[in-house]
Design an enzyme around this catalytic site. Structure first.
Site, mmCIF file in Angstrom:
data_model
loop_
_atom_site.group_PDB
_atom_site.id
_atom_site.type_symbol
_atom_site.label_atom_id
_atom_site.label_comp_id
_atom_site.label_asym_id
_atom_site.label_seq_id
_atom_site.Cartn_x
_atom_site.Cartn_y
_atom_site.Cartn_z
ATOM 1 N N ASP A 191 0.894 -1.271 -0.010
ATOM 2 C CA ASP A 191 -0.013 0.141 0.192
ATOM 3 C C ASP A 191 1.078 1.118 0.071
ATOM 4 O OD1 ASP A 191 -2.257 -1.679 -0.085
ATOM 5 O OD2 ASP A 191 -2.356 -1.436 2.353
ATOM 6 N N TYR A 235 -8.478 3.100 -2.042
ATOM 7 C CA TYR A 235 -7.433 3.031 -0.861
ATOM 8 C C TYR A 235 -8.219 3.929 0.216
ATOM 9 C CZ TYR A 235 -3.674 2.262 2.022
ATOM 10 O OH TYR A 235 -2.814 2.212 3.043
#
Length: 740
Positions: free
Chosen positions: A112, A319
């Protein structure tokens, strides 16, 4: 550093943060042809000459060396300057990436894109370097950044890899180090001072303590609040209009009574105005605003974030950790709407696509890391769990609302005059729902006034004086607290929900809105009196800013860590000077938190107690004169609320266990009676099963039953000496059962 062609390398290793992400990226890059295999027991996906493997978040953690881990053998002060080491926490994952990296000519970090993700990627590289020294010098190492697990975004990210951001990773590691040292030092110190060791230790931290202080301060304001009476006048007219006196609030009842006497007869309509109000659509979701909205529809902050992360890794939303409230140009809004047409909310997407021009709202925060949280793929209820659907729907409807037109409302204001007094009635009519049609969580209901003409007169049917009281400030909801933490610079978008979850799990707060327990008051009082900097946001905000400066390259990781240690030394000096007062404050608070109310038998305090074997029960403080006891749940932290059972006068309790939903037991006596009833134990001479008592196994239970002692209630009727005499069980064993 360029990625190079996949066809000319012997093996390309892609490392992601989680298994689901690895699976999805492999599926996208391989066109669905990736083969699943196991490496050291870990899932990996292979296609062509590429292998994708997912980690389990951090596979290394920071800890103190072994010699510092004993609370008894280590001086707390020693921890401040102690060495910090990396410890593998997921050894199978460590072995898997070390094995895979051995044959790689290219390694791509695809974790991420945020501070934690960058650190997780750097940890993976360290693990590889440790197993194969010098390997990374001859391998292409790069990084891909993406905000959604969609085909377009993943292919775009892998077409334009960048370098690993070691400074961003260093800022994340600085946070880990600082939080470890501060948390360990303060937790050990206060736990030892308060006599709370083992599983019941007192958790204290750099971010946790100022957050708890906010909750305690609000509760003090509520407790100190003295409600003031005030009065309002309203009247119902014969046309069913409810009008209120223009004065609004009366602080003097005599004045209000005098005005009320004049609200009689007929009221003349002397003014009727209409206007328009434009309600702008809401701004896009960043993490804070998403958690606030999720909290408003019943989700805890930690649960909302957990579900959002699952939706992200399964390719439904972007996200969920972002400060951004402005859609960047890279997000093609029409493409997103087109993708959503096939989902359950497709009719709304089609409506918005029909607009000639999409003009999304913009918030105040614009960042370049990730876009605001928005849907990226269509979904139907049948594809998701009930909770997942609710979160997905919330995010999708918010996205729609940000692209919709304003809501237009017609406002109405009618002014009546009666005996020199003016009454005002208001109404509204929704002319165009606009964005509220999509965002169902913010509805405006029509409440128009009836048709009236200036000069018409209406009988006053029911004038009334309403007595009201000023209200104290509201307790923080989880959403409101996250917003306050953001304003004060406490924590980050990625950690705030975790801090709140920790306050619950450690028994510092109960309910939502959050009410602090007595233990919270004791801990915060002790800190504020003796080391106030720990409870104030300025210190933790300064450290947060320093960590941002590490990422920018303006200061080194080591300098920030050393500065934080110096701050902690000064704090600890203050604490050590006042250990006796701190200990007394915490122990008093712990005792108050252990009081369950009045003993149903004698009226003295019922306390949460432990038997010599560690079992828990509720016992009367009047023991040995009063031997009344109640069983309590064996595991989990017991949190006593301020709600009192009307039948038994005992406080309701909740049991909090890590990783589980809180168990709202309610009144311990009611719960015990319900248990007896559900198990067929309706007689008073029966009751809780003997083996529910800590220390009574099958063998002792059999000997007790053979002696005619068939329940805990029957056991309580005898003295420990008599039980030992009847059963032959040693007296010392009997006394450890703790039922008397």
């Amino acid at each position: 550093m360029e990625r190079g062609s996949l066809s000319v390398v012997s093996m390309h290793l892609i490392i992601t943060e989680k298994h689901n992400t690895a699976k999805r990226i492999a599926h996208i890059l391989s066109g669905g042809r990736a083969e699943h295999r196991k490496v050291e027991g870990i899932d990996a996906y292979t296609f062509s000459n590429t292998t994708v493997v997912g980690l389990r978040g951090h596979v290394l953690s920071l800890d103190f060396p072994e010699q510092y881990r004993s609370w008894q053998a280590t001086s707390v002060r020693e921890l401040i300057g102690a060495e910090v080491v990396h410890v593998p926490t997921e050894k199978r994952y460590v072995r898997a990436i070390q094995k895979l990296a051995k044959d790689a000519e290219e390694i791509t970090i695809a974790t991420d894109y945020d501070r934690e993700g960058e650190l997780i990627g750097v940890e993976a590289l360290r693990i590889i370097e440790q197993a194969h020294p010098g390997l990374l010098d001859g391998v292409r190492v790069n990084r891909v950044r993406y905000s959604a697990l969609t085909k377009q975004e993943i292919e775009e990210a892998f077409s334009h890899p960048v370098e690993v951001d070691f400074r961003l990773a260093a800022s994340g590691e600085a946070r880990q180090t600082i939080d470890l040292v501060w948390g360990a030092v303060l937790t050990r110190y206060l736990s030892i001072a308060g006599g709370r060791l083992g599983d019941n230790f007192l958790s204290v931290g750099r971010v946790q303590s100022p957050t708890l202080a906010l909750i305690v301060q609000r509760e003090r304001e509520i407790q100190a609040f003295v409600p003031q009476k005030y009065w309002e006048i309203e009247a119902t007219l014969e046309n069913d209009v409810v009008a209120r006196h223009e004065h609004g609030r009366f602080d003097d009842k005599k004045e209000a009574d005098e005005v009320l006497q004049r609200i009689v007869g007929r009221a003349t309509l002397v003014g009727l105005d209409t206007g328009r109000r434009t309600d702008r659509p809401p701004t896009p979701f960043n993490t804070t605003e998403f958690l606030r909205a999720a909290s408003a529809i019943g989700f805890s902050a930690s649960n909302a974030m957990r579900i959002a992360e699952s939706l992200y890794t399964n390719g439904y939303i972007s996200y969920p950790r972002t400060d951004n409230t402005v859609y960047p140009k890279s997000v093609n809004l029409r493409d997103v709407l087109s993708a959503l047409r096939d989902g359950e909310l497709g009719e709304y997407a089609a409506e918005l696509l029909s607009k000639k021009r999409l003009s999304p709202t913009r918030g105040k925060k614009e960042t370049t890391d990730h876009p605001p949280i928005h849907p990226v793929a269509a979904a139907r209820r049948s594809q998701l769990s009930e909770q997942e659907w609710k979160v997905y729907e919330l995010i999708t409807r918010r996205f729609f609302a940000t692209l919709a037109d304003p809501c237009i409302v017609e406002t109405q204001r009618a002014v009546f005059e009666v005996n020199g007094e003016q009454l005002v009635a208001t109404g509204l009519r929704v002319l165009d729902e606009g964005w509220r049609r999509y965002y169902i969580y913010s509805k405006v209901e029509d409440r128009p006034l009836p048709e009236m003409q200036v000069g018409e007169r209406y009988a006053v049917v029911e004038p009334r004086l309403l007595e009201k009281h000023t209200k104290p400030p509201a307790r923080y909801t989880q959403g409101a607290l996250i917003k306050k933490m953001e304003e004060l610079g406490i924590g980050t978008k990625s950690t705030r929900h975790e801090i709140i979850a920790k306050l619950y799990s450690r028994g510092y707060v109960v309910g939502n809105p959050m009410k602090p327990t007595q233990l919270s008051f004791s801990v915060i009082d002790a800190l504020e009196s003796n080391a106030p900097n720990i409870t104030r946001p300025e210190m933790t905000r300064k450290l947060e800013q320093d960590m941002d400066r590490i990422a920018e390259g303006a200061v080194s990781e080591q300098d920030v860590i050393e500065e934080s240690r110096d701050m902690l030394y000064r704090v600890f000096d203050q604490l050590e000077k006042n250990t006796e007062a701190i200990s007394r404050s915490i122990r008093e608070g712990l005792r108050e938190d252990a009081v369950l109310g009045r003993c149903p038998s004698c009226g003295k305090d019922m306390l949460i107690r432990r038997s010599r074997r560690g079992g828990r029960f509720a016992g009367c403080s009047g023991y040995p004169e009063c031997t009344f006891t109640l069983p309590l749940p064996r595991s989990g932290k017991i949190v006593v609320s301020d709600r009192v059972c009307e039948r038994h006068g005992l406080f309701h309790i909740t049991v909090v266990s890590k990783g589980k939903r809180p168990w709202r037991v309610g009144c311990p006596m009611c719960s015990f009676e319900e248990w007896k009833s559900s198990n067929g134990n309706t007689n008073g001479d029966k009751g809780q099963d003997l083996t529910d008592i800590e220390g009574i196994g099958r063998t002792y239970a059999k000997r007790l039953r053979e002696a005619g002692i068939k329940s805990v209630d029957a056991l309580r009727q005898l003295s420990p000496e008599r039980v030992s005499e009847l059963t032959g069980i040693p007296l010392s064993r009997v006394r450890r059962w703790g039922v008397w």
